[in-house]
Design a protein around this motif. Structure first.
Motif, PDB file in Angstrom:
ATOM      1  N   ASP A 155       0.959  -1.156   0.004  1.00 54.21           N
ATOM      2  CA  ASP A 155      -0.156  -0.122   0.375  1.00 54.21           C
ATOM      3  C   ASP A 155       1.265   1.518  -0.130  1.00 54.21           C
ATOM      4  N   VAL A 156       1.702   1.235   0.145  1.00 53.68           N
ATOM      5  CA  VAL A 156       2.631   2.493   0.804  1.00 53.68           C
ATOM      6  C   VAL A 156       3.316   2.295  -0.604  1.00 53.68           C
ATOM      7  N   ASP A 208       1.640   3.597  -2.837  1.00 55.00           N
ATOM      8  CA  ASP A 208       1.949   5.142  -2.528  1.00 55.00           C
ATOM      9  C   ASP A 208       2.658   6.423  -3.353  1.00 55.00           C
ATOM     10  N   GLU A 212       2.569   6.299  -7.142  1.00 57.82           N
ATOM     11  CA  GLU A 212       1.078   7.015  -7.882  1.00 57.82           C
ATOM     12  C   GLU A 212       1.774   7.977  -7.678  1.00 57.82           C
ATOM     13  N   GLN A 213       2.586   8.897  -6.900  1.00 58.61           N
ATOM     14  CA  GLN A 213       3.428  10.039  -7.008  1.00 58.61           C
ATOM     15  C   GLN A 213       4.371  10.161  -7.763  1.00 58.61           C
TER      16      GLN A 213
END
Length: 89
Positions: free
Chosen positions: A36-37, A40, A43-44
């Motif tokens: 999950d991290v 993220d 995606e950034q």
């Protein structure tokens, strides 16, 4: 090291290196199964790469996201991401 590199590249205004360091950090977290991290961060990095016109980084990050989706058993998403990566290359 990637976290410190991101800070330094951000201060220096080096967006391409910042994106590469973000991708590196995401890869380390993915290999630690902190998906999950990692997603993220990917995606950034993807938003920065696509917005900054860094086509090769964009393709690589799409591929990374496809790999994580595959590891998580999300084969539909994996195929979409990997196809997007292929088209970018």
């Amino acid at each position: 090291h990637y976290r410190r590199a991101r800070e330094r590249f951000a201060k220096a205004g080096d967006s391409e290196s910042y994106i590469a360091a973000t991708r590196g950090l995401a890869e380390v977290l993915a290999r630690q199964h902190r998906f999950d991290v990692a997603v993220d961060l990917y995606e950034q990095a993807l938003a920065g790469a696509a917005g900054g016109g860094h086509a090769v980084l964009t393709a690589a990050i799409e591929g990374d996201l496809g790999t994580i989706a595959m590891w998580r058993g999300r084969f539909d998403l994996a195929l979409q991401r990997l196809e997007c990566s292929r088209q970018q290359y």
